[in-house]
Write a protein that holds these residues in place. Structure first.
Motif, PDB file in Angstrom:
ATOM      1  N   ARG A  99       0.843  -1.202   0.000  1.00 37.38           N
ATOM      2  CA  ARG A  99       0.000   0.000   0.000  1.00 37.38           C
ATOM      3  C   ARG A  99       0.876   1.249   0.000  1.00 37.38           C
ATOM      4  O   ARG A  99       0.558   2.238  -0.662  1.00 37.38           O
ATOM      5  CB  ARG A  99      -0.936  -0.008   1.195  1.00 37.38           C
ATOM      6  CG  ARG A  99      -1.851   1.206   1.195  1.00 37.38           C
ATOM      7  CD  ARG A  99      -2.923   1.089   2.218  1.00 37.38           C
ATOM      8  NE  ARG A  99      -3.628   2.358   2.358  1.00 37.38           N
ATOM      9  CZ  ARG A  99      -4.724   2.506   3.055  1.00 37.38           C
ATOM     10  NH1 ARG A  99      -5.262   1.476   3.674  1.00 37.38           N
ATOM     11  NH2 ARG A  99      -5.302   3.679   3.141  1.00 37.38           N
ATOM     12  N   ALA A 100       1.988   1.199   0.716  1.00 33.33           N
ATOM     13  CA  ALA A 100       2.909   2.339   0.707  1.00 33.33           C
ATOM     14  C   ALA A 100       3.460   2.586  -0.692  1.00 33.33           C
ATOM     15  O   ALA A 100       3.598   3.734  -1.116  1.00 33.33           O
ATOM     16  CB  ALA A 100       4.047   2.103   1.697  1.00 33.33           C
ATOM     17  N   VAL A 157       1.877   1.863  -3.502  1.00 31.89           N
ATOM     18  CA  VAL A 157       0.745   2.459  -4.234  1.00 31.89           C
ATOM     19  C   VAL A 157       0.658   3.950  -3.934  1.00 31.89           C
ATOM     20  O   VAL A 157       0.465   4.765  -4.837  1.00 31.89           O
ATOM     21  CB  VAL A 157      -0.588   1.758  -3.868  1.00 31.89           C
ATOM     22  CG1 VAL A 157      -1.781   2.516  -4.433  1.00 31.89           C
ATOM     23  CG2 VAL A 157      -0.596   0.316  -4.349  1.00 31.89           C
ATOM     24  N   GLU A 158       0.797   4.306  -2.685  1.00 32.36           N
ATOM     25  CA  GLU A 158       0.642   5.695  -2.270  1.00 32.36           C
ATOM     26  C   GLU A 158       1.815   6.583  -2.678  1.00 32.36           C
ATOM     27  O   GLU A 158       1.641   7.780  -2.900  1.00 32.36           O
ATOM     28  CB  GLU A 158       0.461   5.764  -0.743  1.00 32.36           C
ATOM     29  CG  GLU A 158      -0.854   5.165  -0.277  1.00 32.36           C
ATOM     30  CD  GLU A 158      -0.958   5.031   1.227  1.00 32.36           C
ATOM     31  OE1 GLU A 158       0.075   5.170   1.924  1.00 32.36           O
ATOM     32  OE2 GLU A 158      -2.064   4.782   1.712  1.00 32.36           O
ATOM     33  N   GLN A 159       3.011   6.023  -2.794  1.00 30.60           N
ATOM     34  CA  GLN A 159       4.195   6.845  -3.008  1.00 30.60           C
ATOM     35  C   GLN A 159       4.661   6.947  -4.455  1.00 30.60           C
ATOM     36  O   GLN A 159       5.217   7.961  -4.850  1.00 30.60           O
ATOM     37  CB  GLN A 159       5.365   6.338  -2.147  1.00 30.60           C
ATOM     38  CG  GLN A 159       5.127   6.462  -0.663  1.00 30.60           C
ATOM     39  CD  GLN A 159       4.911   7.896  -0.223  1.00 30.60           C
ATOM     40  OE1 GLN A 159       5.539   8.823  -0.722  1.00 30.60           O
ATOM     41  NE2 GLN A 159       4.010   8.093   0.725  1.00 30.60           N
ATOM     42  N   GLU A 198       4.759   7.351  -8.481  1.00 37.48           N
ATOM     43  CA  GLU A 198       4.028   8.036  -9.554  1.00 37.48           C
ATOM     44  C   GLU A 198       4.147   7.256 -10.860  1.00 37.48           C
ATOM     45  O   GLU A 198       3.526   7.640 -11.855  1.00 37.48           O
ATOM     46  CB  GLU A 198       4.554   9.462  -9.711  1.00 37.48           C
ATOM     47  CG  GLU A 198       4.239  10.317  -8.500  1.00 37.48           C
ATOM     48  CD  GLU A 198       4.721  11.757  -8.648  1.00 37.48           C
ATOM     49  OE1 GLU A 198       5.107  12.160  -9.759  1.00 37.48           O
ATOM     50  OE2 GLU A 198       4.699  12.462  -7.635  1.00 37.48           O
ATOM     51  N   ARG A 239       2.737   1.241  -9.814  1.00 32.95           N
ATOM     52  CA  ARG A 239       1.476   1.343  -9.074  1.00 32.95           C
ATOM     53  C   ARG A 239       0.552   0.168  -9.414  1.00 32.95           C
ATOM     54  O   ARG A 239      -0.048  -0.435  -8.520  1.00 32.95           O
ATOM     55  CB  ARG A 239       0.773   2.668  -9.344  1.00 32.95           C
ATOM     56  CG  ARG A 239      -0.520   2.793  -8.525  1.00 32.95           C
ATOM     57  CD  ARG A 239      -1.160   4.151  -8.601  1.00 32.95           C
ATOM     58  NE  ARG A 239      -0.359   5.089  -7.827  1.00 32.95           N
ATOM     59  CZ  ARG A 239       0.071   6.253  -8.285  1.00 32.95           C
ATOM     60  NH1 ARG A 239      -0.232   6.639  -9.507  1.00 32.95           N
ATOM     61  NH2 ARG A 239       0.782   7.055  -7.523  1.00 32.95           N
ATOM     62  N   GLY A 247      -4.059  -0.703   5.618  1.00 34.79           N
ATOM     63  CA  GLY A 247      -4.262   0.581   6.284  1.00 34.79           C
ATOM     64  C   GLY A 247      -4.776   0.397   7.697  1.00 34.79           C
ATOM     65  O   GLY A 247      -5.088  -0.704   8.110  1.00 34.79           O
TER      66      GLY A 247
END
Length: 157
Positions: free
Chosen positions: A110-111, A113-115, A117, A122, A155
């Motif tokens: 998930r980190a 995915v979030e970080q 670009e 992703r 999360g």
């Protein structure tokens, strides 16, 4: 999560996306190690899931190595040893360790995915996060834990 006995971070990148990939690889190394312990204590009926999970995490490790190489980031090596977060003496302990590792892998992916670009990274991270959530649900079914899924894997919400 299984933790490295020696955890140097000298090569950990400062860029958030690269650091998330780096951390995901550290998690995958530990998870692969941990599944060796899970395998030794699982029932024969559950060993199919151990084999599937181990193959998935090995493939994810290889993908992370390629992603880090494309970014010219020195990949972390497998630690010389890992400390388990719990005692594993029976099939229930093994399933609980597997569940914990899948949840840790979901957090790491998930980190990413979030970080990141990068659309390919992703997309891969979403697939890996989903796989960890599915495998965690399978371990929860074995443990008879309810609910077997969570709304947002990886999360705290």
């Amino acid at each position: 999560m299984t933790t490295e006995q020696n955890s140097p971070d000298a090569d950990r990148p400062t860029d958030p996306a690269a650091a998330a990939l780096y951390d995901a690889l550290v998690t995958e190394h530990a998870t692969i190690y941990g599944y060796g312990i899970v395998s030794a204590h699982s029932t024969p009926e559950d060993n199919y899931l151990v084999a599937q999970a181990m193959a998935s995490h090995r493939e994810q490790r290889e993908a992370l190595l390629r992603m880090l190489d494309r970014r010219s980031v020195t990949a972390p090596l497998t630690a010389p040893g890992y400390e388990l977060p719990m005692k594993v003496d029976d099939p229930d302990d093994a399933a609980n360790l597997a569940l914990l590792m899948e949840n840790d892998a979901a957090v790491a992916w998930r980190a990413v995915v979030e970080q990141t670009e990068d659309s390919e990274e992703r997309a891969y991270a979403v697939a890996a996060l989903t796989q960890s959530a599915v495998t965690a649900a399978q371990w929860k079914q074995i443990l008879k834990v309810w609910p077997v899924t969570v709304p947002f894997p990886g999360g705290s919400e």
